[in-house]
Scaffold this motif. Structure first.
Motif, PDB file in Angstrom:
ATOM      1  N   ARG A  52       3.136   7.430   7.333  1.00  0.00           N
ATOM      2  CA  ARG A  52       2.622   8.758   6.992  1.00  0.00           C
ATOM      3  C   ARG A  52       1.098   8.794   7.001  1.00  0.00           C
ATOM      4  NH1 ARG A  52       6.372  11.153   2.161  1.00  0.00           N
ATOM      5  NH2 ARG A  52       8.364  10.594   3.095  1.00  0.00           N
ATOM      6  N   VAL A  53       0.574   9.928   7.383  1.00  0.00           N
ATOM      7  CA  VAL A  53      -0.867  10.150   7.380  1.00  0.00           C
ATOM      8  C   VAL A  53      -1.310  10.422   5.946  1.00  0.00           C
ATOM      9  CG1 VAL A  53      -2.705  11.684   8.166  1.00  0.00           C
ATOM     10  CG2 VAL A  53      -0.879  11.028   9.737  1.00  0.00           C
ATOM     11  N   VAL A  54      -2.336   9.691   5.478  1.00  0.00           N
ATOM     12  CA  VAL A  54      -2.870   9.923   4.140  1.00  0.00           C
ATOM     13  C   VAL A  54      -4.234  10.612   4.187  1.00  0.00           C
ATOM     14  CG1 VAL A  54      -1.554   8.096   3.020  1.00  0.00           C
ATOM     15  CG2 VAL A  54      -3.793   7.575   3.963  1.00  0.00           C
TER      16      VAL A  54
ATOM     17  N   MET B 187       0.817  -1.185   0.000  1.00  0.00           N
ATOM     18  CA  MET B 187       0.000   0.000   0.000  1.00  0.00           C
ATOM     19  C   MET B 187       0.870   1.263   0.000  1.00  0.00           C
ATOM     20  SD  MET B 187      -3.063   0.752   2.639  1.00  0.00           S
ATOM     21  CE  MET B 187      -4.380   1.754   2.113  1.00  0.00           C
ATOM     22  N   CYS B 188       1.995   1.248   0.691  1.00  0.00           N
ATOM     23  CA  CYS B 188       2.857   2.421   0.811  1.00  0.00           C
ATOM     24  C   CYS B 188       3.748   2.565  -0.416  1.00  0.00           C
ATOM     25  CB  CYS B 188       3.722   2.308   2.061  1.00  0.00           C
ATOM     26  SG  CYS B 188       4.878   3.667   2.266  1.00  0.00           S
ATOM     27  N   LEU B 189       3.775   3.769  -0.965  1.00  0.00           N
ATOM     28  CA  LEU B 189       4.628   4.056  -2.112  1.00  0.00           C
ATOM     29  C   LEU B 189       5.762   5.005  -1.746  1.00  0.00           C
ATOM     30  CD1 LEU B 189       1.818   4.520  -4.777  1.00  0.00           C
ATOM     31  CD2 LEU B 189       3.135   2.458  -4.275  1.00  0.00           C
ATOM     32  N   HIS B 190       5.940   5.273  -0.442  1.00  0.00           N
ATOM     33  CA  HIS B 190       6.990   6.180  -0.001  1.00  0.00           C
ATOM     34  C   HIS B 190       8.355   5.509  -0.054  1.00  0.00           C
ATOM     35  CE1 HIS B 190       3.366   7.680   2.249  1.00  0.00           C
ATOM     36  NE2 HIS B 190       3.709   8.708   1.505  1.00  0.00           N
ATOM     37  N   THR B 191       9.402   6.339  -0.188  1.00  0.00           N
ATOM     38  CA  THR B 191      10.766   5.836  -0.153  1.00  0.00           C
ATOM     39  C   THR B 191      11.502   6.569   0.946  1.00  0.00           C
ATOM     40  OG1 THR B 191      10.713   5.451  -2.520  1.00  0.00           O
ATOM     41  CG2 THR B 191      12.876   5.533  -1.488  1.00  0.00           C
ATOM     42  N   PRO B 192      12.007   5.904   1.941  1.00  0.00           N
ATOM     43  CA  PRO B 192      11.851   4.480   2.215  1.00  0.00           C
ATOM     44  C   PRO B 192      10.415   4.166   2.616  1.00  0.00           C
ATOM     45  CG  PRO B 192      12.923   5.533   4.077  1.00  0.00           C
ATOM     46  CD  PRO B 192      12.764   6.588   3.002  1.00  0.00           C
ATOM     47  N   ALA B 193      10.057   2.913   2.455  1.00  0.00           N
ATOM     48  CA  ALA B 193       8.686   2.482   2.747  1.00  0.00           C
ATOM     49  C   ALA B 193       8.355   2.655   4.221  1.00  0.00           C
ATOM     50  CB  ALA B 193       8.512   1.023   2.341  1.00  0.00           C
ATOM     51  N   CYS B 194       7.118   3.017   4.471  1.00  0.00           N
ATOM     52  CA  CYS B 194       6.639   3.149   5.854  1.00  0.00           C
ATOM     53  C   CYS B 194       6.498   1.766   6.472  1.00  0.00           C
ATOM     54  CB  CYS B 194       5.281   3.855   5.873  1.00  0.00           C
ATOM     55  SG  CYS B 194       5.361   5.587   5.353  1.00  0.00           S
ATOM     56  N   PRO B 195       6.530   1.691   7.815  1.00  0.00           N
ATOM     57  CA  PRO B 195       6.368   0.387   8.463  1.00  0.00           C
ATOM     58  C   PRO B 195       4.975  -0.189   8.186  1.00  0.00           C
ATOM     59  CG  PRO B 195       6.610   2.160  10.086  1.00  0.00           C
ATOM     60  CD  PRO B 195       6.729   2.770   8.758  1.00  0.00           C
ATOM     61  N   THR B 196       4.905  -1.478   8.043  1.00  0.00           N
ATOM     62  CA  THR B 196       3.620  -2.137   7.810  1.00  0.00           C
ATOM     63  C   THR B 196       2.788  -2.122   9.087  1.00  0.00           C
ATOM     64  OG1 THR B 196       4.539  -4.296   8.354  1.00  0.00           O
ATOM     65  CG2 THR B 196       4.578  -3.642   6.022  1.00  0.00           C
ATOM     66  N   ALA B 197       1.504  -2.387   8.945  1.00  0.00           N
ATOM     67  CA  ALA B 197       0.576  -2.320  10.073  1.00  0.00           C
ATOM     68  C   ALA B 197       0.832  -3.393  11.124  1.00  0.00           C
ATOM     69  CB  ALA B 197      -0.863  -2.415   9.575  1.00  0.00           C
ATOM     70  N   ASP B 198       1.569  -4.442  10.792  1.00  0.00           N
ATOM     71  CA  ASP B 198       1.825  -5.493  11.778  1.00  0.00           C
ATOM     72  C   ASP B 198       3.124  -5.286  12.556  1.00  0.00           C
ATOM     73  OD1 ASP B 198       3.403  -5.999   9.564  1.00  0.00           O
ATOM     74  OD2 ASP B 198       3.043  -8.157   9.567  1.00  0.00           O
ATOM     75  N   ARG B 199       3.832  -4.206  12.280  1.00  0.00           N
ATOM     76  CA  ARG B 199       5.072  -3.913  13.006  1.00  0.00           C
ATOM     77  C   ARG B 199       4.797  -3.015  14.199  1.00  0.00           C
ATOM     78  NH1 ARG B 199       9.733  -2.178   8.974  1.00  0.00           N
ATOM     79  NH2 ARG B 199      10.221  -1.098  10.892  1.00  0.00           N
ATOM     80  N   PRO B 200       5.601  -3.124  15.255  1.00  0.00           N
ATOM     81  CA  PRO B 200       5.402  -2.294  16.447  1.00  0.00           C
ATOM     82  C   PRO B 200       5.545  -0.794  16.179  1.00  0.00           C
ATOM     83  CG  PRO B 200       7.005  -4.037  16.886  1.00  0.00           C
ATOM     84  CD  PRO B 200       6.677  -4.095  15.428  1.00  0.00           C
ATOM     85  N   ASP B 201       6.307  -0.412  15.165  1.00  0.00           N
ATOM     86  CA  ASP B 201       6.504   1.003  14.852  1.00  0.00           C
ATOM     87  C   ASP B 201       5.525   1.509  13.791  1.00  0.00           C
ATOM     88  OD1 ASP B 201       7.635  -0.465  12.813  1.00  0.00           O
ATOM     89  OD2 ASP B 201       9.402   0.799  12.610  1.00  0.00           O
TER      90      ASP B 201
END
Length: 63
Positions: free
Chosen positions: A20-22, A1-15
């Motif tokens: 980013r807010v969309v 889903m994330c197209l940012h570079t570097p990629a944002c953390p996935t929803a299953d990661r603690p961080d």
């Protein structure tokens, strides 16, 4: 889903909150993150798979 570079953390990661807010809706008290998580003003979260993360505000410091 994330197209940012570097990629944002996935929803299953603690961080996951570092994504980013969309879509922000402060008048309703929530924001959609690019990883699909809903972040609420009380620090609770709703993850894309339906899991609920209870609010986790830090405790107020006592003097």
């Amino acid at each position: 889903m994330c197209l940012h570079t570097p990629a944002c953390p996935t929803a299953d990661r603690p961080d996951r909150e570092a994504a980013r807010v969309v879509a922000a809706h402060p008048e309703q008290g929530w924001s959609l993150l690019c990883n699909g998580a809903l972040l609420f003003d009380d620090t609770g979260e709703l993850l894309p798979d339906g899991r609920v993360i209870a609010p986790h505000r830090p405790l107020a410091a006592t003097a």
